[in-house]
Design a protein around this motif. Sequence first.
Motif, PDB file in Angstrom:
ATOM      1  N   ILE A   1       0.848  -1.199   0.000  1.00 10.52           N
ATOM      2  CA  ILE A   1       0.000   0.000   0.000  1.00 10.52           C
ATOM      3  C   ILE A   1       0.885   1.253   0.000  1.00 10.52           C
ATOM      4  O   ILE A   1       0.603   2.226  -0.693  1.00 10.52           O
ATOM      5  CB  ILE A   1      -0.936   0.015   1.236  1.00 10.52           C
ATOM      6  N   ALA A   2       1.975   1.189   0.764  1.00  7.05           N
ATOM      7  CA  ALA A   2       2.894   2.342   0.794  1.00  7.05           C
ATOM      8  C   ALA A   2       3.492   2.586  -0.586  1.00  7.05           C
ATOM      9  O   ALA A   2       3.587   3.723  -1.048  1.00  7.05           O
ATOM     10  CB  ALA A   2       4.006   2.103   1.816  1.00  7.05           C
ATOM     11  N   LEU A   3       3.862   1.498  -1.276  1.00  9.54           N
ATOM     12  CA  LEU A   3       4.391   1.633  -2.633  1.00  9.54           C
ATOM     13  C   LEU A   3       3.362   2.284  -3.545  1.00  9.54           C
ATOM     14  O   LEU A   3       3.679   3.131  -4.374  1.00  9.54           O
ATOM     15  CB  LEU A   3       4.759   0.263  -3.201  1.00  9.54           C
ATOM     16  N   MET A   4       2.090   1.864  -3.380  1.00  5.64           N
ATOM     17  CA  MET A   4       1.034   2.432  -4.213  1.00  5.64           C
ATOM     18  C   MET A   4       0.914   3.935  -3.996  1.00  5.64           C
ATOM     19  O   MET A   4       0.827   4.706  -4.953  1.00  5.64           O
ATOM     20  CB  MET A   4      -0.313   1.794  -3.876  1.00  5.64           C
TER      21      MET A   4
ATOM     22  N   LEU B   1       3.948  10.229  -7.257  1.00  5.90           N
ATOM     23  CA  LEU B   1       4.935  10.529  -8.292  1.00  5.90           C
ATOM     24  C   LEU B   1       4.261  10.610  -9.664  1.00  5.90           C
ATOM     25  O   LEU B   1       4.549  11.494 -10.478  1.00  5.90           O
ATOM     26  CB  LEU B   1       6.020   9.451  -8.308  1.00  5.90           C
ATOM     27  N   GLY B   2       3.323   9.691  -9.879  1.00  4.61           N
ATOM     28  CA  GLY B   2       2.588   9.668 -11.151  1.00  4.61           C
ATOM     29  C   GLY B   2       1.803  10.947 -11.363  1.00  4.61           C
ATOM     30  O   GLY B   2       1.808  11.516 -12.453  1.00  4.61           O
ATOM     31  N   ILE B   3       1.113  11.414 -10.313  1.00 10.88           N
ATOM     32  CA  ILE B   3       0.351  12.662 -10.448  1.00 10.88           C
ATOM     33  C   ILE B   3       1.295  13.793 -10.831  1.00 10.88           C
ATOM     34  O   ILE B   3       1.003  14.596 -11.712  1.00 10.88           O
ATOM     35  CB  ILE B   3      -0.404  12.998  -9.136  1.00 10.88           C
ATOM     36  N   LEU B   4       2.462  13.830 -10.196  1.00 12.29           N
ATOM     37  CA  LEU B   4       3.433  14.893 -10.487  1.00 12.29           C
ATOM     38  C   LEU B   4       3.870  14.875 -11.957  1.00 12.29           C
ATOM     39  O   LEU B   4       3.795  15.894 -12.651  1.00 12.29           O
ATOM     40  CB  LEU B   4       4.657  14.751  -9.577  1.00 12.29           C
TER      41      LEU B   4
ATOM     42  N   ILE C   1       2.356   4.387 -10.705  1.00 11.67           N
ATOM     43  CA  ILE C   1       2.788   5.603 -11.397  1.00 11.67           C
ATOM     44  C   ILE C   1       1.877   5.844 -12.594  1.00 11.67           C
ATOM     45  O   ILE C   1       1.436   6.951 -12.870  1.00 11.67           O
ATOM     46  CB  ILE C   1       4.244   5.475 -11.883  1.00 11.67           C
ATOM     47  N   TYR C   2       1.590   4.743 -13.291  1.00 12.12           N
ATOM     48  CA  TYR C   2       0.732   4.810 -14.470  1.00 12.12           C
ATOM     49  C   TYR C   2      -0.645   5.375 -14.101  1.00 12.12           C
ATOM     50  O   TYR C   2      -1.158   6.281 -14.744  1.00 12.12           O
ATOM     51  CB  TYR C   2       0.626   3.394 -15.028  1.00 12.12           C
ATOM     52  N   TRP C   3      -1.243   4.856 -13.011  1.00 12.26           N
ATOM     53  CA  TRP C   3      -2.569   5.364 -12.608  1.00 12.26           C
ATOM     54  C   TRP C   3      -2.485   6.840 -12.247  1.00 12.26           C
ATOM     55  O   TRP C   3      -3.316   7.642 -12.657  1.00 12.26           O
ATOM     56  CB  TRP C   3      -3.125   4.598 -11.402  1.00 12.26           C
ATOM     57  N   GLY C   4      -1.464   7.186 -11.451  1.00 17.10           N
ATOM     58  CA  GLY C   4      -1.328   8.575 -11.021  1.00 17.10           C
ATOM     59  C   GLY C   4      -1.198   9.504 -12.212  1.00 17.10           C
ATOM     60  O   GLY C   4      -1.852  10.546 -12.286  1.00 17.10           O
ATOM     61  N   ALA C   5      -0.388   9.089 -13.200  1.00 13.68           N
ATOM     62  CA  ALA C   5      -0.156   9.940 -14.365  1.00 13.68           C
ATOM     63  C   ALA C   5      -1.415  10.081 -15.212  1.00 13.68           C
ATOM     64  O   ALA C   5      -1.698  11.151 -15.749  1.00 13.68           O
ATOM     65  CB  ALA C   5       0.986   9.382 -15.207  1.00 13.68           C
ATOM     66  N   LEU C   6      -2.179   8.984 -15.316  1.00 15.06           N
ATOM     67  CA  LEU C   6      -3.437   9.059 -16.074  1.00 15.06           C
ATOM     68  C   LEU C   6      -4.358  10.116 -15.477  1.00 15.06           C
ATOM     69  O   LEU C   6      -4.955  10.919 -16.189  1.00 15.06           O
ATOM     70  CB  LEU C   6      -4.158   7.716 -16.057  1.00 15.06           C
ATOM     71  N   PHE C   7      -4.469  10.114 -14.154  1.00 16.03           N
ATOM     72  CA  PHE C   7      -5.329  11.109 -13.500  1.00 16.03           C
ATOM     73  C   PHE C   7      -4.731  12.505 -13.633  1.00 16.03           C
ATOM     74  O   PHE C   7      -5.419  13.454 -13.974  1.00 16.03           O
ATOM     75  CB  PHE C   7      -5.518  10.771 -12.020  1.00 16.03           C
TER      76      PHE C   7
ATOM     77  N   TYR D   1      -7.210  -2.767  -8.867  1.00 20.59           N
ATOM     78  CA  TYR D   1      -8.368  -2.314  -8.081  1.00 20.59           C
ATOM     79  C   TYR D   1      -7.896  -1.329  -7.012  1.00 20.59           C
ATOM     80  O   TYR D   1      -8.363  -0.207  -6.910  1.00 20.59           O
ATOM     81  CB  TYR D   1      -9.044  -3.498  -7.378  1.00 20.59           C
ATOM     82  N   LEU D   2      -6.930  -1.813  -6.217  1.00 22.21           N
ATOM     83  CA  LEU D   2      -6.483  -1.005  -5.082  1.00 22.21           C
ATOM     84  C   LEU D   2      -5.796   0.276  -5.553  1.00 22.21           C
ATOM     85  O   LEU D   2      -6.061   1.357  -5.044  1.00 22.21           O
ATOM     86  CB  LEU D   2      -5.514  -1.816  -4.215  1.00 22.21           C
ATOM     87  N   GLY D   3      -4.936   0.134  -6.566  1.00 20.45           N
ATOM     88  CA  GLY D   3      -4.192   1.285  -7.066  1.00 20.45           C
ATOM     89  C   GLY D   3      -5.124   2.382  -7.541  1.00 20.45           C
ATOM     90  O   GLY D   3      -4.897   3.570  -7.299  1.00 20.45           O
TER      91      GLY D   3
END
Lengths: 155, 501, 328
Positions: free
Chosen positions: B20-23, B29-32, B67-73, B364-366
């Motif tokens: 979870i911490a990694l997520m 980082l992905g959002i950034l 990272i992929y999920w964060g960047a998509l958002f 799911y969790l990510g």
Amino acid sequence: MFSRRALEALTAAITGAFGIAILVQSLDNGIGWSSAGVESGTFPFMTGLIVVAGSLYNLARGWLRGREIVVTAVEFRRTVALFLPAVVYVALIPLLGMYVTSGLYLLATLRLQNGMSLLRSVLVAVVVSVGLYLVFEWSFQVALPHGLLGAWLER
Amino acid sequence: MQNFDLLMHGFSIAISVPHIALMIGGVLLGILVGVLPGLGAPNGVSLLLPITFGMQPVSAIILLSSIYWGALFGGSVTSILFNIPGEPSSVATTFDGYPMARSGRATQALATAFGSAAFGAMVGVVLITCLASWIAGVALEFGPAEYFAVYFLAFSSFIGVGGSPPMKTVVSLTIGFAIAAIGMDTVSGQVRLTMGIDELVKGVNFVVAVMGLFGIGELLIAVEEEMHARAVSSRIDWGEVFRTIVGLPRHGWVLLRSAAIGCWMGITPGGPTAASFMSYGIAKRVSRRRDKFGTGEPEGIVAPETADHAAGTSALLPMLSLGIPGSATAAVMMGGLMIWGLNPGPALFTEQPDFVWGLIASMYLGNIVAVILVLLTVPIFAALMRLPFFIIAPLIFIVCVVGAYSVSNSYLDVVLMMGFGVLGYLFKKLDYPLAPLVLAIVIGDKAEDAFRQSMLMSQGSLGIFFGNALVTTLVAMGFALLVVPPLLRLIGVWRRPVRPA
Amino acid sequence: MRTLKFAAALIAATTLAAPAFAWQPTKAIEFVATAGPGGGTDNFARAVQAAIVKNKLLDQAIVVVNKGGGSGAEGYTYEKGMAGDPYHLVFGTSNTWQQPMVSKVAFKQSDFTPIAAMVQDEFLLWVKQDGPKDVKAYIEAMKARNGAGKMGGAQSKDTDELLTRMIEKTAGIKMIYVPFKSGAEAAVQLAGGHVDSHVNNPSESIGQWKGGTQRPLCVFNTKRLAAGPKITATEGWSDIPTCVEAGLNIPLFQQPRTVWLPLKVTPEQTAFYVDLMKKVQATPEWKDYVEKSSQTQVFLTGAAFTDYMTQDMERVHKVAEEQGWLVK
């Protein structure tokens, strides 16, 4: 300052010139069908034809439409005041590099154009430049241009 | 049912404190990188790839996919706030997202985008869970002719929805095609349309074009119309975020339809960009409020965002099961898989069930982690709108210049971007539509390649586009979308408001 | 992350005794990969980077930059403009000399200073799982298709098409060559039955072989590949016959992965990088990379590299001339 007629003509001229450039260039690549299938100039040639024809149509139609002014002198001055410094900014990048130029550009627009206090505009400029460096160069290893100035410093 | 057991097993792997911490770390980082145009998930992924080599493959892929999920958002943020799409798939979000933000509803626009994106992603993951093996089979059915048919369908569902003068639409579209053709041609290996500029052999990057056309062009329009005089007040308001999310089910039908379009385009190789354009185009045609589209209509955000994320998510499946990377990020991840000694391909599911199902569970969790984090940041991003225009404008220029440069470390791209800015200004001023131009730049060359590959395979016969049931159906649907609405309009049937059934 | 990097830099700076070289890099070095992220050449550049960083062979940072546009022409064109600058190395393939022959790109092989060829990627002939059972059956099947049999490959007039045309000539058959963007794409098209075969590198199709959607018929090398672990239940790389054994007389066809400096660098600078690449090949990370991607390690530099290039150019030129590919 500028009538719709003038802008329409300008835009149609730009698109038309691009269309002609496509036509000329695509002739180099061959048009039609060869043993290697549809030749690579075929699609560009067709798009070139359509762009040229469409531009002529838009030119004629734009010319016929009224002479009403769509950009007044005041509006034009505002746009230039925004765009011109940006063009200078881009032009200076090869010389001074991305970080210095970005800072100077911010400083110039904030302080000289909009009269922000010297302290605040310097602060914003420095924070943005250093921030860019930290994010791009330091953490993501994306090297932004250092310009001739950078090359001179790194000698 | 077997899949369900495997998924539960996957959850037991994915749910642990370190994971979870990694997520959370990955998503942030992905959002950034997603928010900064020019940087994208590939930058984040390739940055972290070296440090993942010491990890368990499952942990590593969880971090990288987060990272992929964060960047998509994150990619949607600049589209909505500043009209700068950071990636092709968020262009369609600008059409209604930006007007909505400009009218002072930035918080609502962002929350709508994130909420529907999360819904789309969830539908995509559920689909992967239930139909993994079937989907892998479907993707194999697609040869060049079918690819072309899918692109044709995307074009025809989108063309003609705007109210621009037809000839201007045609010029805009064909210029887009020509720009897409610049550079090395895949089918012949020849260099095309470089206009004597050697560097153009690499082609014109999409991000460079849209940052100019949309970002800079819009800025020039805004300063001219003195838009900045209209102060946009947006308070930091988490309540508004909550209310927007709770209100999303009102768009239930749009959500479902867009998710379906997204999944379909993700499994078939159409991809997220084609999906978001198609979904927007269709929504605009059938919506009761279609006249409001383009002025800040929530449905105009829901449709492309849902489809984008549904497609982005379901596109990960072909990567795992077939080894086709659907995007640059997927390609980097695949490189990583191989370094860990895993080979993407049909055997991955049977040989490495822990890895595959751990990854699916982490999707799911990510996504849940990502949407929570990103929603928390909404008011902060929305507050950016309160900065005065004279500060925002040079900052946008800097962001676009840096972004254009970092796409491929090229100064030429910066110059091109400024040129596109002027073009964008003129086009917008004179009612040339920008969307067809952009769509053509993004998928024009792919469509051309697919057409010419098909022609090679059929030795010049157009019959290949009616060669089997699949391709015939796709082509027929494309023609129907192209021809039927004008016909209906002609005989007056279309005038009647269509109920979203 | 940052502290980690900082610490690594510190250790590198303090522990590295300066080797006796006339020239040492004094700032960060850029590796230009002539491929997009995840491509074969990208993996090559990153493997060299990893070997150098992990073994602290260098006290300067290394940044890998992807310039894969125009089938790599973007990277070469960029490198050409770096003349005199020893801080940019370009990583490529035989495209350095092959591409200028067949398409109008703005560089030629003589625009670069050769460092070394470090590894040879292998080619195999692949068919669908239920396709022809051996090379002889494949050639018969292609003959029966009467020119309509399809070979998929990555890019046009590239190594894949070159090999295809050589197969045609050797076996006396005609095929339709369909160029896709990458070898991975060609592999999926084969799995779906849209093409009849392709000539992918081992690493591009190993997953498909494992998964039972396609299998290799023969390898274009004078001897069989190194054994390694079994890929399917019964077969590993060494069970695949060479093409000559199987009845297709093309003894050797490989893709070298090469490293170059720009022009106008000093002999000391060239010597430094040649030595660096030699050290890279001795590292465990590098050996691991070569083994996992089923390539063959070589080290061609100096005259040996030039001779190899001249030979290969002659071969390419011959096929290109027959096919009418040469740029006027």
